[in-house]
Design a protein around this motif. Structure first.
Motif, short mmCIF file in Angstrom:
data_model
loop_
_atom_site.label_atom_id
_atom_site.label_comp_id
_atom_site.label_asym_id
_atom_site.label_seq_id
_atom_site.Cartn_x
_atom_site.Cartn_y
_atom_site.Cartn_z
N VAL A 189 46.89 54.99 38.59
CA VAL A 189 46.73 54.44 37.25
C VAL A 189 45.89 53.17 37.30
CG1 VAL A 189 47.96 53.39 35.30
CG2 VAL A 189 48.91 55.40 36.45
N ALA A 190 44.97 53.06 36.36
CA ALA A 190 44.15 51.84 36.25
C ALA A 190 43.96 51.54 34.77
CB ALA A 190 42.79 52.04 36.93
N GLY A 191 43.81 50.27 34.48
CA GLY A 191 43.56 49.85 33.11
C GLY A 191 42.26 49.07 33.05
N ARG A 192 41.60 49.16 31.93
CA ARG A 192 40.33 48.46 31.77
C ARG A 192 40.44 47.57 30.55
NH1 ARG A 192 35.01 48.86 33.42
NH2 ARG A 192 33.48 48.34 31.85
N GLY A 193 39.98 46.32 30.71
CA GLY A 193 39.99 45.38 29.61
C GLY A 193 38.62 44.79 29.41
N GLU A 194 38.38 44.37 28.20
CA GLU A 194 37.07 43.83 27.87
C GLU A 194 37.25 42.68 26.89
OE1 GLU A 194 33.60 46.58 27.40
OE2 GLU A 194 33.89 46.01 25.30
N ALA A 195 36.54 41.59 27.11
CA ALA A 195 36.58 40.46 26.18
C ALA A 195 35.99 40.89 24.85
CB ALA A 195 35.80 39.29 26.75
N ALA A 196 36.44 40.24 23.79
CA ALA A 196 35.98 40.60 22.45
C ALA A 196 34.47 40.57 22.33
CB ALA A 196 36.62 39.68 21.42
N ASP A 197 33.84 39.63 22.99
CA ASP A 197 32.38 39.52 22.91
C ASP A 197 31.69 40.37 23.97
OD1 ASP A 197 32.92 38.15 25.21
OD2 ASP A 197 32.10 36.24 24.53
N ARG A 198 32.47 41.14 24.72
CA ARG A 198 31.97 42.03 25.77
C ARG A 198 31.23 41.30 26.88
NH1 ARG A 198 30.18 47.46 22.50
NH2 ARG A 198 32.24 47.87 21.71
N GLN A 199 31.50 40.02 27.00
CA GLN A 199 30.88 39.24 28.06
C GLN A 199 31.50 39.56 29.42
OE1 GLN A 199 28.46 36.65 28.04
NE2 GLN A 199 27.91 37.30 25.98
N VAL A 200 32.78 39.94 29.42
CA VAL A 200 33.49 40.19 30.67
C VAL A 200 34.25 41.50 30.54
CG1 VAL A 200 35.26 39.34 32.26
CG2 VAL A 200 33.76 37.72 31.08
N ARG A 201 34.16 42.32 31.59
CA ARG A 201 34.92 43.57 31.67
C ARG A 201 35.66 43.59 33.01
NH1 ARG A 201 29.81 46.44 30.93
NH2 ARG A 201 29.08 45.20 29.23
N VAL A 202 36.93 44.01 32.97
CA VAL A 202 37.75 44.01 34.18
C VAL A 202 38.57 45.30 34.23
CG1 VAL A 202 39.60 42.82 35.42
CG2 VAL A 202 37.95 41.49 34.13
N THR A 203 38.73 45.84 35.44
CA THR A 203 39.60 46.99 35.66
C THR A 203 40.66 46.57 36.68
OG1 THR A 203 37.78 48.51 35.25
CG2 THR A 203 39.71 49.40 36.39
N ALA A 204 41.92 46.91 36.38
CA ALA A 204 43.03 46.57 37.28
C ALA A 204 43.81 47.82 37.63
CB ALA A 204 43.95 45.55 36.61
N ASP A 205 44.40 47.81 38.84
CA ASP A 205 45.22 48.95 39.25
C ASP A 205 46.64 48.79 38.72
OD1 ASP A 205 46.51 47.16 40.93
OD2 ASP A 205 45.60 47.93 42.76
N ALA A 206 47.51 49.71 39.07
CA ALA A 206 48.88 49.73 38.55
C ALA A 206 49.67 48.48 38.91
CB ALA A 206 49.61 50.97 39.06
N SER A 207 49.31 47.81 40.00
CA SER A 207 50.03 46.60 40.40
C SER A 207 49.42 45.34 39.81
CB SER A 207 50.07 46.49 41.93
OG SER A 207 48.76 46.27 42.41
N GLY A 208 48.34 45.48 39.04
CA GLY A 208 47.72 44.32 38.42
C GLY A 208 46.57 43.73 39.21
N ARG A 209 46.30 44.29 40.39
CA ARG A 209 45.17 43.79 41.18
C ARG A 209 43.87 44.26 40.57
NH1 ARG A 209 48.50 45.58 45.71
NH2 ARG A 209 47.41 47.52 45.41
N LEU A 210 42.87 43.40 40.60
CA LEU A 210 41.56 43.80 40.10
C LEU A 210 40.96 44.82 41.08
CD1 LEU A 210 40.12 40.39 38.92
CD2 LEU A 210 41.36 42.11 37.62
N VAL A 211 40.43 45.88 40.54
CA VAL A 211 39.88 46.95 41.35
C VAL A 211 38.47 46.57 41.78
CG1 VAL A 211 39.29 49.39 41.37
CG2 VAL A 211 41.27 48.62 40.08
N ALA A 212 38.18 46.76 43.04
CA ALA A 212 36.87 46.40 43.59
C ALA A 212 35.82 47.42 43.17
CB ALA A 212 36.95 46.32 45.11
N GLY A 213 34.58 47.07 43.42
CA GLY A 213 33.49 48.01 43.18
C GLY A 213 32.76 47.80 41.88
N GLY A 214 32.47 46.55 41.58
CA GLY A 214 31.66 46.27 40.40
C GLY A 214 32.40 46.29 39.09
N VAL A 215 33.72 46.23 39.12
CA VAL A 215 34.45 46.25 37.87
C VAL A 215 34.50 44.88 37.21
CG1 VAL A 215 35.83 48.23 38.45
CG2 VAL A 215 36.65 45.96 39.02
N LEU A 216 34.23 43.85 37.99
CA LEU A 216 34.14 42.52 37.42
C LEU A 216 32.72 42.36 36.91
CD1 LEU A 216 35.97 40.42 40.14
CD2 LEU A 216 36.85 41.14 37.94
#
Length: 82
Positions: free
Chosen positions: A33-60
């Motif tokens: 399971v992973a979740g993806r979040g995005e700032a309202a202005d779409r300046q920042v996008r982040v994907t996190a795994d089920a434990s809340g760790r940011l997923v590597a591989g260009g998701v930041l």
């Protein structure tokens, strides 16, 4: 009085074993399971795994390179704190 029934104990043991197997299957699914979040202005996008760790591989992702560096530094500090 002892109302011990070996057949009932066997049924309970078998059911418990089935339940433990299912728990392990679910545990293996949860790690996917992973979740993806995005700032309202779409300046920042982040994907996190089920434990809340940011997923590597260009998701930041950020439109501002210095923001990417800050986000990576934050995640590194979180990892180091564990």
């Amino acid at each position: 009085m002892n109302d011990f029934d070996p057949e009932e104990l066997e049924r309970i043991s078998a059911r418990a074993e089935e339940m433990l197997t299912r728990v392990e299957e679910l545990r293996n699914e949860i790690v996917k399971v992973a979740g993806r979040g995005e700032a309202a202005d779409r300046q920042v996008r982040v994907t996190a795994d089920a434990s809340g760790r940011l997923v590597a591989g260009g998701v930041l992702e950020s439109l501002e390179p210095s923001m990417d560096e800050r986000l990576r530094a934050i995640e590194e500090r979180r990892r180091d704190a564990r």
